[in-house]
Write a protein that holds these residues in place. Structure first.
Motif, PDB file in Angstrom:
ATOM      1  N   ASP A  26       0.847  -1.196   0.000  1.00  0.00           N
ATOM      2  CA  ASP A  26       0.000   0.000   0.000  1.00  0.00           C
ATOM      3  C   ASP A  26       0.883   1.247   0.000  1.00  0.00           C
ATOM      4  N   ALA A  27       1.026   1.859  -1.169  1.00  0.00           N
ATOM      5  CA  ALA A  27       1.898   3.031  -1.310  1.00  0.00           C
ATOM      6  C   ALA A  27       1.431   4.196  -0.441  1.00  0.00           C
ATOM      7  N   ASP A  28       0.113   4.380  -0.299  1.00  0.00           N
ATOM      8  CA  ASP A  28      -0.394   5.466   0.547  1.00  0.00           C
ATOM      9  C   ASP A  28      -0.008   5.256   2.005  1.00  0.00           C
ATOM     10  N   PHE A  29      -0.072   4.001   2.450  1.00  0.00           N
ATOM     11  CA  PHE A  29       0.327   3.683   3.822  1.00  0.00           C
ATOM     12  C   PHE A  29       1.812   3.990   4.028  1.00  0.00           C
ATOM     13  N   ARG A  30       2.634   3.605   3.056  1.00  0.00           N
ATOM     14  CA  ARG A  30       4.076   3.866   3.140  1.00  0.00           C
ATOM     15  C   ARG A  30       4.341   5.372   3.231  1.00  0.00           C
ATOM     16  N   LEU A  31       3.644   6.150   2.415  1.00  0.00           N
ATOM     17  CA  LEU A  31       3.816   7.610   2.468  1.00  0.00           C
ATOM     18  C   LEU A  31       3.386   8.159   3.819  1.00  0.00           C
ATOM     19  N   ARG A  32       2.300   7.622   4.352  1.00  0.00           N
ATOM     20  CA  ARG A  32       1.842   8.076   5.673  1.00  0.00           C
ATOM     21  C   ARG A  32       2.906   7.787   6.728  1.00  0.00           C
ATOM     22  N   TYR A  33       3.541   6.608   6.650  1.00  0.00           N
ATOM     23  CA  TYR A  33       4.609   6.284   7.591  1.00  0.00           C
ATOM     24  C   TYR A  33       5.784   7.249   7.430  1.00  0.00           C
ATOM     25  N   GLU A  34       6.129   7.549   6.192  1.00  0.00           N
ATOM     26  CA  GLU A  34       7.258   8.441   5.946  1.00  0.00           C
ATOM     27  C   GLU A  34       6.996   9.847   6.467  1.00  0.00           C
ATOM     28  N   HIS A  35       5.737  10.289   6.444  1.00  0.00           N
ATOM     29  CA  HIS A  35       5.403  11.644   6.898  1.00  0.00           C
ATOM     30  C   HIS A  35       5.075  11.717   8.387  1.00  0.00           C
ATOM     31  N   ASP A  36       4.513  10.649   8.949  1.00  0.00           N
ATOM     32  CA  ASP A  36       4.124  10.657  10.364  1.00  0.00           C
ATOM     33  C   ASP A  36       4.309   9.277  10.970  1.00  0.00           C
ATOM     34  N   PRO A  37       5.564   8.854  11.129  1.00  0.00           N
ATOM     35  CA  PRO A  37       5.812   7.483  11.589  1.00  0.00           C
ATOM     36  C   PRO A  37       5.272   7.197  12.989  1.00  0.00           C
ATOM     37  N   LEU A  38       5.257   8.166  13.862  1.00  0.00           N
ATOM     38  CA  LEU A  38       4.816   7.904  15.235  1.00  0.00           C
ATOM     39  C   LEU A  38       3.349   7.504  15.300  1.00  0.00           C
ATOM     40  N   SER A  39       2.492   8.139  14.505  1.00  0.00           N
ATOM     41  CA  SER A  39       1.077   7.762  14.541  1.00  0.00           C
ATOM     42  C   SER A  39       0.863   6.391  13.909  1.00  0.00           C
ATOM     43  N   VAL A  40       1.611   6.079  12.858  1.00  0.00           N
ATOM     44  CA  VAL A  40       1.485   4.761  12.229  1.00  0.00           C
ATOM     45  C   VAL A  40       2.005   3.682  13.182  1.00  0.00           C
ATOM     46  N   LEU A  41       3.117   3.933  13.833  1.00  0.00           N
ATOM     47  CA  LEU A  41       3.633   2.974  14.816  1.00  0.00           C
ATOM     48  C   LEU A  41       2.606   2.741  15.927  1.00  0.00           C
ATOM     49  N   ALA A  42       1.939   3.805  16.363  1.00  0.00           N
ATOM     50  CA  ALA A  42       0.939   3.687  17.429  1.00  0.00           C
ATOM     51  C   ALA A  42      -0.222   2.787  17.001  1.00  0.00           C
ATOM     52  N   GLU A  43      -0.572   2.794  15.712  1.00  0.00           N
ATOM     53  CA  GLU A  43      -1.634   1.921  15.215  1.00  0.00           C
ATOM     54  C   GLU A  43      -1.274   0.449  15.408  1.00  0.00           C
ATOM     55  N   ARG A  47       5.744   1.792  20.371  1.00  0.00           N
ATOM     56  CA  ARG A  47       6.147   3.074  20.938  1.00  0.00           C
ATOM     57  C   ARG A  47       7.666   3.158  20.918  1.00  0.00           C
ATOM     58  N   LEU A  48       8.153   4.373  20.804  1.00  0.00           N
ATOM     59  CA  LEU A  48       9.593   4.613  20.838  1.00  0.00           C
ATOM     60  C   LEU A  48       9.957   5.280  22.153  1.00  0.00           C
ATOM     61  N   ALA A  49      11.162   5.041  22.604  1.00  0.00           N
ATOM     62  CA  ALA A  49      11.660   5.733  23.787  1.00  0.00           C
ATOM     63  C   ALA A  49      11.772   7.217  23.462  1.00  0.00           C
ATOM     64  N   ASP A  50      11.698   8.053  24.486  1.00  0.00           N
ATOM     65  CA  ASP A  50      11.823   9.492  24.280  1.00  0.00           C
ATOM     66  C   ASP A  50      13.107   9.806  23.529  1.00  0.00           C
ATOM     67  N   GLY A  51      12.973  10.579  22.472  1.00  0.00           N
ATOM     68  CA  GLY A  51      14.130  10.988  21.684  1.00  0.00           C
ATOM     69  C   GLY A  51      14.563   9.999  20.623  1.00  0.00           C
ATOM     70  N   ALA A  52      13.969   8.798  20.622  1.00  0.00           N
ATOM     71  CA  ALA A  52      14.343   7.793  19.618  1.00  0.00           C
ATOM     72  C   ALA A  52      13.732   8.160  18.274  1.00  0.00           C
ATOM     73  N   VAL A  53      14.441   7.825  17.226  1.00  0.00           N
ATOM     74  CA  VAL A  53      13.993   8.083  15.860  1.00  0.00           C
ATOM     75  C   VAL A  53      13.327   6.820  15.325  1.00  0.00           C
ATOM     76  N   ALA A  54      12.230   6.988  14.589  1.00  0.00           N
ATOM     77  CA  ALA A  54      11.525   5.841  14.010  1.00  0.00           C
ATOM     78  C   ALA A  54      12.428   5.136  13.002  1.00  0.00           C
ATOM     79  N   PRO A  55      12.386   3.805  12.987  1.00  0.00           N
ATOM     80  CA  PRO A  55      13.219   3.072  12.025  1.00  0.00           C
ATOM     81  C   PRO A  55      12.723   3.288  10.602  1.00  0.00           C
ATOM     82  N   ALA A  56      13.644   3.275   9.678  1.00  0.00           N
ATOM     83  CA  ALA A  56      13.285   3.369   8.266  1.00  0.00           C
ATOM     84  C   ALA A  56      12.670   2.049   7.829  1.00  0.00           C
TER      85      ALA A  56
END
Length: 97
Positions: A26-43, A47-56
């Motif tokens: 799903d290309a739209d899902f991938r774009l959503r992750y690229e633009h707002d990874p924290l909300s997609v991860l929450a789905e 969760r990421l530790a404070d200050g951690a960067v979402a994995p590519a």
């Protein structure tokens, strides 16, 4: 940041594997992750530790995925339904290989 360095347990890694597989389909899902990874991860209850960067997200596989039942019999009933489980094996050749 990679999944290996985040410290997620097996359940969390599987959830990220499902997220990754969906991003390949799903290309739209991938774009959503690229633009707002924290909300997609929450789905996916990730969760990421404070200050951690979402994995590519890993790149799409270079070939088709083929699933075969290798038990030696030709006529088998379909397998029972199960949850998706992905395994990512990464190989980095050393110089001279």
């Amino acid at each position: 940041m990679t999944v290996d360095t985040i410290g997620w347990d097996t359940t969390q890694r599987r959830a990220f594997g499902e997220l990754t597989a969906r991003s390949w389909l799903d290309a739209d899902f991938r774009l959503r992750y690229e633009h707002d990874p924290l909300s997609v991860l929450a789905e996916y209850n990730l969760r990421l530790a404070d200050g951690a960067v979402a994995p590519a997200l890993p790149p799409e596989p270079g070939s088709e995925l083929v699933i075969e039942i290798l038990d030696g019999s030709e006529a088998m009933p379909p397998p029972p339904p199960c949850l998706l489980s992905l395994c990512f094996c990464l190989y980095t050749p050393t110089p001279g290989e």
